[in-house]
Design a protein around this motif. Sequence first.
Motif, short mmCIF file in Angstrom:
data_model
loop_
_atom_site.label_atom_id
_atom_site.label_comp_id
_atom_site.label_asym_id
_atom_site.label_seq_id
_atom_site.Cartn_x
_atom_site.Cartn_y
_atom_site.Cartn_z
N UNK A 275 0.73 -1.22 0.02
CA UNK A 275 0.08 -0.03 0.06
C UNK A 275 1.10 1.36 -0.08
N UNK A 276 2.18 1.09 0.04
CA UNK A 276 2.97 2.39 -0.07
C UNK A 276 3.63 2.45 -1.21
N UNK A 277 3.58 1.56 -2.21
CA UNK A 277 3.92 1.52 -3.49
C UNK A 277 2.87 1.61 -4.89
N UNK A 278 3.51 1.98 -6.05
CA UNK A 278 2.50 1.88 -7.12
C UNK A 278 3.24 1.42 -8.26
N UNK A 279 3.10 -0.22 -8.18
CA UNK A 279 3.91 -1.08 -9.36
C UNK A 279 3.61 -0.65 -10.63
N UNK A 280 4.67 -0.94 -11.45
CA UNK A 280 4.67 -0.34 -12.78
C UNK A 280 3.92 -1.63 -13.85
N UNK A 281 3.01 -1.39 -14.82
CA UNK A 281 2.65 -2.11 -15.67
C UNK A 281 3.67 -3.03 -16.42
N UNK A 282 3.14 -4.05 -17.16
CA UNK A 282 3.89 -4.84 -17.84
C UNK A 282 4.52 -3.92 -19.13
N UNK A 283 3.63 -3.04 -19.80
CA UNK A 283 3.90 -2.29 -20.86
C UNK A 283 4.83 -1.08 -20.32
N UNK A 284 4.96 -0.55 -19.09
CA UNK A 284 5.92 0.25 -18.61
C UNK A 284 7.31 -0.37 -18.70
N UNK A 285 7.28 -1.49 -17.97
CA UNK A 285 8.43 -2.10 -18.04
C UNK A 285 9.13 -2.52 -19.30
N UNK A 286 8.17 -3.11 -20.37
CA UNK A 286 8.78 -3.45 -21.66
C UNK A 286 9.25 -2.33 -22.31
N UNK B 74 8.61 1.84 -5.87
CA UNK B 74 9.17 2.64 -4.83
C UNK B 74 9.42 3.96 -5.15
N UNK B 75 9.64 4.28 -6.26
CA UNK B 75 9.88 5.77 -6.94
C UNK B 75 9.49 5.78 -8.26
#
Length: 205
Positions: free
Chosen positions: A30-41, A194-195
């Motif tokens: 609840x402290x983070x906002x994970x990236x999407x697969x498309x962000x990562x690719x 995290x950032x």
Amino acid sequence: MEELKTRTTDYLASVGIEVPSHLPTIEEMDEVTPRSAQDVAGRLSALAYVIGLGFGAKGSDLSEQLQKYDLVPFVSEREKSLFSEEVIDDQDKVDMSWQTECAQALAWCIGLVELDHFQHCDDDLAQKIPFKTDPSDFIRSAKLRPIAEIQEQSDLLYRMHWYSRNCRLTGRDCDLSESIISERRKAIDWVYGVEEDWDEVPMDT
């Protein structure tokens, strides 16, 4: 998170890496906002060009390719400034070349490779990333590993980073490369959320 910390610490002890129990837990979900697969690719595709700077490629040529394939949004502000420079200094070249280890971690996040933190990136890593070719299908079809696995890597790399940095500061021999660990930690923590700003991912231990 305490359970994750304990599992990680016990695993590291089993391979001869002792880290203190007082190290904190990493960020909760609840402290983070994970990236999407498309962000990562997308970031991985752009990183292939960024790494090119480290191996002597001309920034203006690489920048043209990034624009052609709509990858500029996946380039950090620091990297954009480097692409515009006529001459890149030696330290910046070293920094950009080390991002091969960031690429290994990002590629792991979308299931292209495995991770062995005792080894450098795969010899054939570059062949798995689109370069000077349209990456749209690569980005569109990317699938992210379960976020729990990425969270586990974040915890592992944080504690490995503490250990490798402590070895350097105390003059002890170390089976880990601090450079490999820190670059992979940066990439994994960015994916974990995290950032948001790649240039500002914290590397404190």
